[in-house]
Motif scaffolding. Structure first.
Motif, PDB file in Angstrom:
ATOM      1  N   GLU A   1       0.494  -1.509   0.164  1.00 13.94           N
ATOM      2  CA  GLU A   1      -0.036  -0.116   0.049  1.00 13.94           C
ATOM      3  C   GLU A   1       0.925   1.705   0.048  1.00 13.94           C
ATOM      4  N   ALA A   2       2.225   1.501  -0.533  1.00 15.08           N
ATOM      5  CA  ALA A   2       3.053   2.529  -0.450  1.00 15.08           C
ATOM      6  C   ALA A   2       2.657   3.316  -1.444  1.00 15.08           C
ATOM      7  N   ASP A   3       1.520   2.919  -2.211  1.00 18.23           N
ATOM      8  CA  ASP A   3       0.956   4.008  -3.123  1.00 18.23           C
ATOM      9  C   ASP A   3       0.296   5.001  -2.091  1.00 18.23           C
TER      10      ASP A   3
ATOM     11  N   VAL B   1       8.142  -7.852   7.828  1.00 19.64           N
ATOM     12  CA  VAL B   1       9.110  -7.082   7.030  1.00 19.64           C
ATOM     13  C   VAL B   1       8.758  -5.830   6.501  1.00 19.64           C
ATOM     14  N   SER B   2       6.957  -6.232   5.864  1.00 20.21           N
ATOM     15  CA  SER B   2       6.923  -5.376   4.701  1.00 20.21           C
ATOM     16  C   SER B   2       5.816  -3.745   5.629  1.00 20.21           C
ATOM     17  N   ARG B   3       5.160  -4.585   6.970  1.00 20.59           N
ATOM     18  CA  ARG B   3       4.366  -3.722   7.924  1.00 20.59           C
ATOM     19  C   ARG B   3       5.907  -2.450   8.316  1.00 20.59           C
ATOM     20  N   GLU B   4       6.907  -3.074   8.844  1.00 17.28           N
ATOM     21  CA  GLU B   4       8.324  -2.175   9.104  1.00 17.28           C
ATOM     22  C   GLU B   4       8.568  -1.451   8.253  1.00 17.28           C
ATOM     23  N   GLY B   5       8.529  -1.641   6.902  1.00 20.53           N
ATOM     24  CA  GLY B   5       8.899  -0.314   5.758  1.00 20.53           C
ATOM     25  C   GLY B   5       8.302  -0.107   5.332  1.00 20.53           C
ATOM     26  N   TYR B   6       7.184   0.089   5.584  1.00 19.97           N
ATOM     27  CA  TYR B   6       5.966   0.859   5.455  1.00 19.97           C
ATOM     28  C   TYR B   6       5.972   1.409   6.441  1.00 19.97           C
TER      29      TYR B   6
ATOM     30  N   ALA C   1       8.673   6.953  -7.874  1.00 21.26           N
ATOM     31  CA  ALA C   1       9.537   6.250  -7.270  1.00 21.26           C
ATOM     32  C   ALA C   1       9.366   5.091  -8.593  1.00 21.26           C
ATOM     33  N   GLU C   2      10.663   4.381  -7.878  1.00 24.81           N
ATOM     34  CA  GLU C   2      10.974   2.677  -8.580  1.00 24.81           C
ATOM     35  C   GLU C   2      10.767   1.655  -7.407  1.00 24.81           C
ATOM     36  N   LEU C   3      10.170   0.314  -7.870  1.00 24.00           N
ATOM     37  CA  LEU C   3       9.682  -0.466  -7.201  1.00 24.00           C
ATOM     38  C   LEU C   3      10.623  -1.838  -8.252  1.00 24.00           C
ATOM     39  N   SER C   4      11.243  -2.737  -7.306  1.00 22.34           N
ATOM     40  CA  SER C   4      11.153  -4.025  -8.400  1.00 22.34           C
ATOM     41  C   SER C   4      11.660  -4.941  -7.007  1.00 22.34           C
ATOM     42  N   GLY C   5      11.330  -6.219  -7.896  1.00 24.05           N
ATOM     43  CA  GLY C   5      10.742  -7.439  -6.983  1.00 24.05           C
ATOM     44  C   GLY C   5       9.661  -7.394  -6.982  1.00 24.05           C
TER      45      GLY C   5
END
Length: 388
Positions: A268-270, A298-303, A285-289
């Motif tokens: 939900e980074a958008d 990891v995803s929640r803390e990264g957000y 924004a550059e998203l890869s992977g």
């Protein structure tokens, strides 16, 4: 003298007396069953100590009768759980034997010492009366003066035995080393969870307030009705998201046993990019992977790290171009946020700023690392989070 008489006015003295007197019921029952083998009563009681549930019953009695209860009574450190290990059961068996011995002594003293005092008083009638405690030879007038001594002896036995049992309770009924470690780990987890929730609330509300302040200032400077409407829309959307986060955190605090849900992830980074763009920043924004394969923690803390990074850009640099790169590799997630440094540079925050410290703490908790600081003419936040 006041210290010696203080136990007389303490309710716990009499509840301890009752606790010890209850322990004499079992040998009294056994006396009627087989008075010639009284040692079997102690053996059977020791075997009963191996039953896990008996520890719970003993700890409840000890808490209510030996320690007392109330807001001024400190935690006695007694484990109100069944026995889980053999050492716990062994300590319970020892506790039962000590309680049996002291309880029997208190019960015998309770019955016979007042009787002895009564016999000493009756010496005034010059009658020869023998008790099971001591034989009174002759008929002396001064026996009457000795009558208070058995009562004082009973008082000393009850107070001393009750204090001894209260001292032994946390040592024999208290938690084992494994239970203390488990309780410490649980407490640590609770504190870490509360710290995490506080950090999340700080990030979410801080981001919403920063966007609102930037948008309100830009709208006033622009003097355009169209821009003002767009700014109010961004403020409304960002504020609604912050209210949802606030409601979720309060729900978790009220009902900690319920699993947490609804926490945003990097998928939900958008939302963050749109919020920053709505505040006037130019986000590239550059998203890869595959972001959907990143583990939940990891995803929640990264957000939250991305949210705090964009908030810092808006707060300290304003509406400047921002380059965001999120790369998912086989073993790690790499997140980088770069923006031009403002001119003139803002004064450094005391202690490095709570936001930057929060980013480093989040990364460290996941076994990763975070680098924050100026690099040439840019400010960079670079975070590596392991996926395993």
């Amino acid at each position: 003298m006041r210290r010696l008489l203080r136990p007389l006015v303490r309710p716990v003295t009499y509840t301890r007396w009752l606790h010890l007197f209850i322990a004499s019921v079992w040998p009294g029952v056994w006396l009627f069953i087989d008075s010639s083998h009284m040692y079997l009563a102690a053996v059977l009681l020791a075997l009963a100590g191996l039953v896990p549930g008996l520890r719970l019953a003993e700890t409840m009695q000890a808490r209510l009768l030996l320690i007392g209860h109330g807001p001024d009574v400190p935690d006695p450190g007694i484990a109100a759980v069944p026995s889980r290990t053999w050492p716990d059961r062994g300590r319970l068996a020892v506790w039962l034997q000590i309680r049996l011995v002291l309880g029997t002594a208190v019960a015998v003293s309770t019955v016979h010492l007042p009787a002895l005092a009564e016999c000493l008083i009756r010496r005034r009638d010059y009658e020869v009366v023998d008790t099971t405690v001591v034989a009174l030879p002759g008929a002396h007038w001064w026996y009457f003066a000795l009558a208070p001594l058995p009562i004082l002896a009973l008082y000393a036995v009850v107070v001393w035995a009750g204090a001894l049992m209260a001292w032994l309770a946390p040592r024999l009924l208290g938690p084992s080393s494994a239970e203390r470690l488990a309780a410490l780990e649980e407490r640590t987890e609770q504190l870490l969870e509360r710290t995490r929730l506080a950090r999340e609330l700080h990030d979410s509300v801080g981001h919403a307030l920063t966007v609102a302040v930037v948008q309100a200032g830009a709208a006033r400077a622009a003097g355009s009705a169209e821009f003002t409407d767009r700014a109010l829309g961004v403020i409304e959307e960002t504020g609604r998201a912050a209210l949802e986060d606030l409601d979720r955190v309060l729900r978790i605090l009220r009902e900690p046993e319920r699993p947490a849900s609804g926490r945003p992830t990097l998928a939900e980074a958008d939302r963050l990019f749109d919020s920053a763009r709505g505040a006037g920043a130019e986000v590239r924004a550059e998203l890869s992977g595959p972001l959907e394969t990143v583990p939940g923690p990891v995803s929640r803390e990264g957000y939250r790290i991305l949210q705090e990074s964009l908030t810092n850009v808006l707060r300290h640099s304003g509406t400047v171009p921002v380059a965001v790169r999120i790369a998912v590799a086989d073993t790690a997630l790499e997140l980088e946020v770069r923006n031009p440094l403002p001119v003139p540079l803002p004064p450094p925050e005391r202690g490095g700023g709570s936001g930057l410290r929060g980013i480093r703490e989040r990364a460290a908790l996941l076994g990763g690392a975070a680098e924050t600081g100026a690099l040439e003419d840019e400010w960079r936040v670079r975070v590596m989070l392991p996926l395993s």
